[in-house]
Design a protein around this motif. Structure first.
Motif, mmCIF file in Angstrom:
data_model
loop_
_atom_site.group_PDB
_atom_site.id
_atom_site.type_symbol
_atom_site.label_atom_id
_atom_site.label_comp_id
_atom_site.label_asym_id
_atom_site.label_seq_id
_atom_site.Cartn_x
_atom_site.Cartn_y
_atom_site.Cartn_z
ATOM 1 N N ASP A 175 33.477 81.384 38.404
ATOM 2 C CA ASP A 175 31.737 80.236 38.861
ATOM 3 C C ASP A 175 31.591 79.301 37.485
ATOM 4 O O ASP A 175 31.514 80.178 36.026
ATOM 5 C CB ASP A 175 30.716 80.308 39.546
ATOM 6 C CG ASP A 175 29.293 80.254 39.576
ATOM 7 O OD1 ASP A 175 29.899 78.875 39.747
ATOM 8 O OD2 ASP A 175 28.614 80.360 39.645
ATOM 9 N N GLY A 176 31.728 78.322 37.040
ATOM 10 C CA GLY A 176 31.578 77.837 35.621
ATOM 11 C C GLY A 176 32.673 77.415 35.320
ATOM 12 O O GLY A 176 32.757 76.474 34.159
ATOM 13 N N ASN A 177 33.784 77.829 34.758
ATOM 14 C CA ASN A 177 34.799 77.538 34.047
ATOM 15 C C ASN A 177 36.198 78.162 34.678
ATOM 16 O O ASN A 177 36.621 78.794 34.540
ATOM 17 C CB ASN A 177 35.002 78.964 32.716
ATOM 18 C CG ASN A 177 33.613 78.538 32.018
ATOM 19 O OD1 ASN A 177 33.259 77.593 31.600
ATOM 20 N ND2 ASN A 177 31.867 79.094 31.693
ATOM 21 N N THR A 215 37.140 70.096 40.627
ATOM 22 C CA THR A 215 36.076 68.929 40.261
ATOM 23 C C THR A 215 35.611 69.091 38.552
ATOM 24 O O THR A 215 36.066 68.036 38.116
ATOM 25 C CB THR A 215 34.730 69.864 40.729
ATOM 26 O OG1 THR A 215 34.731 69.575 42.410
ATOM 27 C CG2 THR A 215 33.661 68.951 40.314
ATOM 28 N N VAL A 216 36.266 70.101 38.031
ATOM 29 C CA VAL A 216 36.595 70.228 36.529
ATOM 30 C C VAL A 216 37.403 69.070 36.379
ATOM 31 O O VAL A 216 36.977 68.778 34.661
ATOM 32 C CB VAL A 216 36.352 71.776 36.172
ATOM 33 C CG1 VAL A 216 36.485 71.820 34.352
ATOM 34 C CG2 VAL A 216 35.289 72.503 35.919
ATOM 35 N N ARG A 217 38.466 69.899 36.661
ATOM 36 C CA ARG A 217 40.043 68.624 35.902
ATOM 37 C C ARG A 217 39.757 67.031 36.712
ATOM 38 O O ARG A 217 40.137 66.422 35.843
ATOM 39 C CB ARG A 217 41.240 69.225 36.180
ATOM 40 C CG ARG A 217 41.470 70.329 35.716
ATOM 41 C CD ARG A 217 41.716 70.554 34.344
ATOM 42 N NE ARG A 217 41.055 71.325 33.318
ATOM 43 C CZ ARG A 217 42.153 71.587 31.951
ATOM 44 N NH1 ARG A 217 41.344 70.437 31.765
ATOM 45 N NH2 ARG A 217 42.086 72.856 31.246
ATOM 46 N N SER A 244 46.602 71.565 34.251
ATOM 47 C CA SER A 244 46.366 71.024 34.134
ATOM 48 C C SER A 244 45.373 69.301 33.990
ATOM 49 O O SER A 244 44.251 69.987 33.948
ATOM 50 C CB SER A 244 46.734 70.478 35.842
ATOM 51 O OG SER A 244 46.049 70.873 37.123
ATOM 52 N N TRP A 245 45.567 68.506 33.875
ATOM 53 C CA TRP A 245 44.546 66.778 34.004
ATOM 54 C C TRP A 245 45.254 66.173 34.559
ATOM 55 O O TRP A 245 44.804 64.886 34.453
ATOM 56 C CB TRP A 245 44.695 67.080 32.604
ATOM 57 C CG TRP A 245 46.030 66.340 32.093
ATOM 58 C CD1 TRP A 245 46.330 64.844 32.133
ATOM 59 C CD2 TRP A 245 47.234 66.640 31.373
ATOM 60 N NE1 TRP A 245 47.331 64.251 31.192
ATOM 61 C CE2 TRP A 245 47.818 65.581 31.113
ATOM 62 C CE3 TRP A 245 47.413 67.881 30.614
ATOM 63 C CZ2 TRP A 245 48.880 65.656 30.446
ATOM 64 C CZ3 TRP A 245 48.400 68.695 30.296
ATOM 65 C CH2 TRP A 245 49.355 67.430 29.733
ATOM 66 N N LEU A 294 41.403 81.118 45.412
ATOM 67 C CA LEU A 294 40.159 80.729 46.226
ATOM 68 C C LEU A 294 39.341 79.101 45.545
ATOM 69 O O LEU A 294 38.240 78.382 45.966
ATOM 70 C CB LEU A 294 38.828 81.704 46.163
ATOM 71 C CG LEU A 294 40.321 81.988 47.083
ATOM 72 C CD1 LEU A 294 39.116 83.823 48.164
ATOM 73 C CD2 LEU A 294 40.199 81.681 48.595
ATOM 74 N N ALA A 295 38.746 79.228 44.155
ATOM 75 C CA ALA A 295 38.458 78.930 43.122
ATOM 76 C C ALA A 295 39.142 77.476 42.815
ATOM 77 O O ALA A 295 38.568 76.507 42.425
ATOM 78 C CB ALA A 295 38.245 79.180 42.141
#
Length: 412
Positions: A370-372, A247-249, A307-308, A240-241
């Motif tokens: 959340d956050g990581n 967004t992070v990757r 993954s990136w 679900l995240a």
């Protein structure tokens, strides 16, 4: 292909097509209820409450209501359950129009639908097996799994198109119509399906379900497989995240359409794998193949967290989706090979554990991510690999102690 042969049977085709339509309606309802919860209160917490309220009846039925599930034996009684669900869903738009948005009504409808679904789903899984000979148990298990896979892909997309021309609350009307279609199909099967007479005999002879504790003591490997199912579902809640992980990757490129593409890729991978696993006798075999399927899914979650690039993300999303049917169909096939009373008790218990774990994962893991989110995916995936490996080690020594499931008798 085995599915094509199965669907040539008019009883199987009627059941599968009606339930696929019903699942599509359920997916539209799921989108509507979450959106209405947000639109009415602006609270993400209420969205979590809705999920809990709908799942809680599964836990209650599993603990204290298995006799109620046993009472619903037979297509005729399932038709009555779907008729009740139709009325419950249809009344919300009326109350919404007359009295305005009401959070209490929203939660009450969710709770009642959860309760009736907890009664309906194990019986449907058990009765579907009664429609086919013993050598087609895996195929019909895969076909019923495919029903849910199609709903997960087409349901939200169909709802999104409908929301361009109708308000959200009218999706409840759509869901009510699909329940009506399901009830009508089950009514037809009551008159012509060979499983119906046997189901009435079982229901009239006894409504006492097989004791779950006694079954688990006698079937330790099956119990461990069901525990792995629940643990895997809990850890899978990290998915679900995915918007946060994107967004992070991927940064600014992680837009809504990108998320939609990843969800579609996962669904397509699951459908493609289902078409394979439903016809492979060795796929998801208990316990080794089943544990391997969950371990593979965990390893893929780890890779997804690391993954990136977008091509990697899409390819891994397809693979994650493809791993899921190997586990789901493997366990359903195993449970479906037991005698009817045992089968129903095990399916009910598996549903209870699964919904409880799924709700816990839905509520907890996105919060922990959340956050990581990348670390959360890697941790959840590694945990899944570890649990699957431990279960495999434990069950290796138990395999010889568990009796072989009773093969379902052919209807011929």
């Amino acid at each position: 292909m085995g599915y094509v042969r199965l669907l040539r049977d008019p009883n199987v085709a009627l059941l599968w097509s009606a339930q696929t339509l019903s699942v599509l309606g359920d997916r539209a309802y799921a989108l509507a209820v979450m959106w209405l919860a947000w639109k009415t209160t602006g609270s993400t917490a209420l969205m979590g409450v809705v999920a809990v309220v709908e799942s809680l009846p599964c836990l209650l039925v599993g603990i204290a209501g298995r006799r109620v599930v046993a009472q619903a034996s037979g297509f005729g009684r399932l038709a009555a359950v779907d008729a009740a669900r139709m009325l419950i869903v249809a009344i919300l738009p009326v109350l919404w129009t007359v009295g305005g948005p009401n959070t209490g009504v929203l939660l009450a409808v969710a709770a009642l639908l959860g309760l009736l679904g907890a009664v309906f789903d194990p019986q449907l899984g058990s009765l579907a097996v009664d429609l086919v000979p013993a050598d087609q148990v895996r195929q019909v298990s895969g076909l019923m799994d495919l029903m849910n896979r199609i709903g997960r892909i087409a349901g939200p997309g169909s709802a999104a198109l409908l929301l361009m021309v109708i308000p959200e609350v009218q999706l409840y009307v759509l869901d009510a119509a699909t329940f009506a279609a399901s009830a009508a199909a089950l009514g037809v099967l009551t008159r012509r399906a060979p499983a119906t007479a046997a189901s009435r005999e079982v229901a009239s002879a006894s409504v006492r379900p097989a004791p779950a504790r006694r079954l688990l003591r006698a079937l330790p490997v099956t119990g461990w497989m069901m525990a792995l199912h629940a643990a895997g579902q809990l850890l899978y809640g990290v998915t679900l995240a995915i918007p946060a992980l994107l967004t992070v990757r991927l940064g600014a490129s992680a837009s809504g359409p990108v998320y939609a593409w990843t969800a579609t890729a996962t669904g397509l991978g699951a459908v493609a794998a289902n078409l394979l696993v439903g016809n492979l006798r060795t796929a998801g075999r208990i316990p080794g193949g089943y544990c391997l399927a969950w371990a593979a899914q965990g390893a893929l979650l780890v890779a997804l967290g690391a993954s990136w690039s977008m091509p990697q993300f899409l390819a891994l999303s397809v693979a994650v989706g493809a791993a899921s049917p190997f586990a789901a169909v493997g366990l359903r096939t195993h449970l479906s090979r037991f005698a009817r009373d045992e089968r129903l008790a095990l399916l009910t218990l598996d549903q209870t554990w699964l919904r409880t774990a799924g709700t816990a994962g839905t509520l907890l893991l996105p919060f922990l991510a959340d956050g990581n989110p990348d670390e959360a995916f890697i941790g959840a995936g590694a945990g899944m690999v570890l649990v699957a490996s431990l279960v495999w080690v434990v069950t290796r020594s138990l395999t010889e102690r568990e009796p072989v499931p009773v093969v379902v008798l052919s209807r011929d």
